[in-house]
Design a protein around this motif. Structure first.
Motif, PDB file in Angstrom:
ATOM      1  N   PRO A  89      -5.678   1.092  -1.965  1.00 28.47           N
ATOM      2  CA  PRO A  89      -6.484   0.530  -0.754  1.00 28.47           C
ATOM      3  C   PRO A  89      -7.854   0.148  -1.001  1.00 28.47           C
ATOM      4  CG  PRO A  89      -6.088   2.983  -0.861  1.00 28.47           C
ATOM      5  CD  PRO A  89      -5.326   2.269  -2.172  1.00 28.47           C
ATOM      6  N   ARG A  98      -4.072   6.814  -1.653  1.00 27.40           N
ATOM      7  CA  ARG A  98      -3.937   6.153  -2.995  1.00 27.40           C
ATOM      8  C   ARG A  98      -2.960   6.975  -3.590  1.00 27.40           C
ATOM      9  NH1 ARG A  98      -9.515   6.411  -5.551  1.00 27.40           N
ATOM     10  NH2 ARG A  98      -8.828   8.433  -5.968  1.00 27.40           N
ATOM     11  N   LEU A 134      -8.350   7.272   2.841  1.00 26.46           N
ATOM     12  CA  LEU A 134      -7.999   6.201   1.716  1.00 26.46           C
ATOM     13  C   LEU A 134      -7.833   6.957   0.467  1.00 26.46           C
ATOM     14  CD1 LEU A 134     -10.574   3.093   2.959  1.00 26.46           C
ATOM     15  CD2 LEU A 134      -7.921   3.386   3.275  1.00 26.46           C
ATOM     16  N   LEU A 179       0.608  -1.338   0.060  1.00 26.48           N
ATOM     17  CA  LEU A 179       0.002   0.097   0.190  1.00 26.48           C
ATOM     18  C   LEU A 179       0.917   1.278  -0.044  1.00 26.48           C
ATOM     19  CD1 LEU A 179      -2.601   1.454   0.289  1.00 26.48           C
ATOM     20  CD2 LEU A 179      -2.585   1.188   2.838  1.00 26.48           C
ATOM     21  N   LEU A 230      -7.006  -5.869   3.699  1.00 24.22           N
ATOM     22  CA  LEU A 230      -7.081  -4.760   4.490  1.00 24.22           C
ATOM     23  C   LEU A 230      -8.329  -4.696   5.031  1.00 24.22           C
ATOM     24  CD1 LEU A 230      -5.156  -2.256   4.654  1.00 24.22           C
ATOM     25  CD2 LEU A 230      -6.681  -0.954   3.146  1.00 24.22           C
TER      26      LEU A 230
END
Length: 173
Positions: A112, A141, A137, A105, A121
């Motif tokens: 994500p 990214r 999130l 990640l 996750l």
């Protein structure tokens, strides 16, 4: 009185949001990896700077392999703070994954949202924490940029019945 070691981001430009790792000398590998990821993300993108400045709240990153390994990330608007937590605060949204998944990640090898969909996750949150968690999130990214040596795609030629750009379309009955 307990001494706390702080380590601020190495980038001292005024436009770069400071990232502070509390207890740098004793920080876990997870905390250090997350700090490096956040610093790099902020340094490479003004858009990510704006996203991080607009985030307000905290979340926990937990290691799936070690229940005692927990890092709290606090977005305070004017800085981001990372802190290892022996006893995680109650009520914060939590993201749990194995160390390798978190490495993927933070290195940009995995999205994500894709990791959540594949259950690599896990996220624990209340309904009120959903907006913050989604924005977090999105911040995590990695942005993909076209290589600078890649030429622009030429426009498609007009077909036999299509007008050239700027011309009016023929009328049909």
């Amino acid at each position: 009185m307990v001494a706390t070691h702080l380590m601020a981001t190495l980038d001292t430009r005024p436009d770069v949001l400071p990232v502070v790792l509390v207890g740098d000398d004793q920080a876990s590998g997870l905390a250090d990896m997350l700090r490096q990821f956040i610093e790099q993300t902020l340094a490479e993108s003004p858009r990510k700077q704006r996203q991080a400045r607009s985030l307000s709240g905290a979340t926990l990153f937990r290691s799936a392999e070690d229940d005692d390994l927990c890092v709290c990330i606090t977005f305070a608007g004017d800085h981001i703070e990372l802190r290892d937590e022996a006893t995680p605060p109650v009520g914060l949204p939590a993201i749990t994954a194995d160390f390798l998944t978190i490495a993927h990640l933070t290195s940009g090898q995995a999205n994500p949202f894709w990791l959540l969909a594949r259950r690599r996750l896990q996220a624990r949150f209340t309904i009120r924490q959903v907006p913050f968690l989604l924005r977090l999130l999105r911040f995590m990214r990695i942005e993909r940029h076209a290589p600078s040596n890649q030429m622009e795609t030429p426009p498609l030629p007009a077909g036999p019945n299509l007008p050239e750009p700027g011309e009016e379309a023929p009328r049909t009955r």
